[in-house]
Design an enzyme around this catalytic site. Structure first.
Site, PDB file in Angstrom:
ATOM      1  N   SER A 187       3.987  -2.199  10.172  1.00  0.00           N
ATOM      2  CA  SER A 187       5.447  -2.289  10.243  1.00  0.00           C
ATOM      3  C   SER A 187       6.003  -3.643   9.805  1.00  0.00           C
ATOM      4  CB  SER A 187       5.936  -1.915  11.650  1.00  0.00           C
ATOM      5  OG  SER A 187       5.571  -0.580  11.960  1.00  0.00           O
ATOM      6  N   GLY A 218       3.172   2.187  10.702  1.00  0.00           N
ATOM      7  CA  GLY A 218       4.157   3.240  10.462  1.00  0.00           C
ATOM      8  C   GLY A 218       4.956   3.639  11.689  1.00  0.00           C
ATOM      9  N   HIS A 259      -9.420   1.380   5.473  1.00  0.00           N
ATOM     10  CA  HIS A 259      -8.092   1.517   6.107  1.00  0.00           C
ATOM     11  C   HIS A 259      -8.222   2.450   7.311  1.00  0.00           C
ATOM     12  CE1 HIS A 259      -3.901   2.546   6.754  1.00  0.00           C
ATOM     13  NE2 HIS A 259      -3.601   1.475   6.055  1.00  0.00           N
ATOM     14  N   GLU A 301      -6.523   4.810   8.274  1.00  0.00           N
ATOM     15  CA  GLU A 301      -6.319   6.229   7.947  1.00  0.00           C
ATOM     16  C   GLU A 301      -7.587   6.830   7.336  1.00  0.00           C
ATOM     17  OE1 GLU A 301      -2.748   5.522   5.703  1.00  0.00           O
ATOM     18  OE2 GLU A 301      -1.740   4.945   7.563  1.00  0.00           O
ATOM     19  N   ASN A 333       0.860  -1.192   0.000  1.00  0.00           N
ATOM     20  CA  ASN A 333       0.000   0.000   0.000  1.00  0.00           C
ATOM     21  C   ASN A 333       0.893   1.238   0.000  1.00  0.00           C
ATOM     22  OD1 ASN A 333      -1.900   1.959   0.363  1.00  0.00           O
ATOM     23  ND2 ASN A 333      -2.429   1.398   2.469  1.00  0.00           N
ATOM     24  N   LYS A 380       0.057   4.235  -0.169  1.00  0.00           N
ATOM     25  CA  LYS A 380      -0.589   5.411   0.431  1.00  0.00           C
ATOM     26  C   LYS A 380      -0.391   6.616  -0.508  1.00  0.00           C
ATOM     27  CE  LYS A 380      -0.099   3.146   4.821  1.00  0.00           C
ATOM     28  NZ  LYS A 380       0.045   3.204   6.259  1.00  0.00           N
ATOM     29  N   GLU A 408      -4.904  -4.829  11.025  1.00  0.00           N
ATOM     30  CA  GLU A 408      -3.843  -3.841  11.221  1.00  0.00           C
ATOM     31  C   GLU A 408      -4.041  -3.116  12.550  1.00  0.00           C
ATOM     32  OE1 GLU A 408      -2.141  -2.588   7.129  1.00  0.00           O
ATOM     33  OE2 GLU A 408      -3.731  -1.223   7.671  1.00  0.00           O
TER      34      GLU A 408
HETATM   35  O1  G3H Z   1      -1.646  -0.354   4.670  1.00  0.00           O
HETATM   36  C1  G3H Z   1      -0.587  -0.557   5.264  1.00  0.00           C
HETATM   37  C2  G3H Z   1      -0.468  -0.342   6.673  1.00  0.00           C
HETATM   38  O2  G3H Z   1      -1.094   0.816   7.090  1.00  0.00           O
HETATM   39  C3  G3H Z   1       0.871  -0.594   7.269  1.00  0.00           C
HETATM   40  O3  G3H Z   1       1.762   0.470   7.067  1.00  0.00           O
HETATM   41  O4  G3H Z   1       3.758  -1.002   6.912  1.00  0.00           O
HETATM   42  O5  G3H Z   1       4.004   1.474   6.999  1.00  0.00           O
HETATM   43  O6  G3H Z   1       3.261   0.181   9.024  1.00  0.00           O
HETATM   44  P1  G3H Z   1       3.279   0.280   7.522  1.00  0.00           P
END
Ligand code: G3H
Length: 251
Positions: free
Chosen positions: A213, A173, A95, A97, A9, A11, A167
């Site tokens: 992460s 993140g 998600h 976010e 992803n 983002k 998640e």
């Molecule tokens: O969509 C992915 C997740 O929000 C995980 O993000 O791997 O940067 O922690 P991350």
């Protein structure tokens, strides 16, 4: 035996040349295996180009969100009809976010899940608890509620074809990964909840990813768990070589 699904992803990252360059680099190198599926979840403006570049390859292209309506006066929104028309195969829904920053609710996630199936898109439905909820021992109840609401009204066959991404919000993140045992416990709980609202056969078919992460150094341990069938990866999916290592771990 469920296949492993590794979704990167991006983002709100990359410009078009970077997105195209990434896909040019990975399409020839993604393992030719039926055990693993690789998905790139890209910003809307790049979907058309990436679908064209991945046509006939092992890489799938996903949108990161969509509206549930097919068309109409919804300025700035993108519909499932548009995604299907472009050749997009998957869509990330709910998600954290989107839920935290853009007022996504369980109700809209449910509408979007139905819309995805109507337009032959595979939904990747995200669920997960906040740190406060984890510390208050509310993780299992919260996640169960999110899963039930997202899947409400779907047929068993549609549920079996849904991808769930667990998640924990505190792990996104932050560099903090849930231990593989803790992540598996929640994923197993999600499968149990799905079994209760559908059938055991259905629940055994659902792909449940972990996200938060994930990186090349910890993905193998996560994928070795009984109920973790893949990963939804943010930061570590942005570089082609890292993404390829993540996909390779699924073989
Ligand atoms: O969509 C992915 C997740 O929000 C995980 O993000 O791997 O940067 O922690 P991350």
């Amino acid at each position: 035996m469920r296949k492993k699904v590794i979704a990167g992803n991006w983002k709100m990252n990359k410009v078009l040349s970077e997105a195209n360059g990434f896909v040019d680099e990975v399409v020839g190198s993604v393992p030719d295996s039926d055990q693993v599926e690789a998905i790139v979840c890209a910003p809307f403006p790049y979907l058309s180009s990436l679908v064209e570049k991945t046509n006939g390859t092992k890489v799938h292209v996903a949108a990161q969100n969509m509206h549930f309506e097919e068309n109409g006066a919804f300025t700035g929104e993108v519909s499932p009809v548009m995604l299907q028309d472009l050749g997009v195969t998957h869509v990330v829904l709910g998600h954290s976010e989107r839920r935290e920053l853009f007022a996504e609710t369980d109700e809209t996630v449910n509408k979007k899940t139905h819309a995805a199936f109507k337009h032959e898109l595979t939904p990747i439905v995200c669920v997960g608890e906040t740190l406060e909820q984890r510390e208050a021992n509310q993780t299992m109840d919260h996640v169960a509620s999110q899963v039930k609401k997202a899947l409400e009204g779907l047929s068993n066959e549609q549920v079996a074809n849904t991808i769930i991404a667990y998640e924990p919000i505190w792990a996104i993140g932050t560099g903090k990964t849930a231990s593989s045992e803790d992540a598996n416990e929640v994923c197993a709980h999600i499968r149990q909840v799905i079994k209760e609202v559908t059938t055991e056969d259905t629940s055994e078919k659902v792909v449940i990813q972990y996200g938060g992460s994930v990186k090349p150094s910890n993905i193998e341990e996560l994928l070795a768990q009984s109920d973790i069938d893949g990963a939804l990866v943010g930061g570590a999916s942005l570089e082609a070589d890292s993404f390829l290592q993540l996909v390779e771990a699924g073989t």
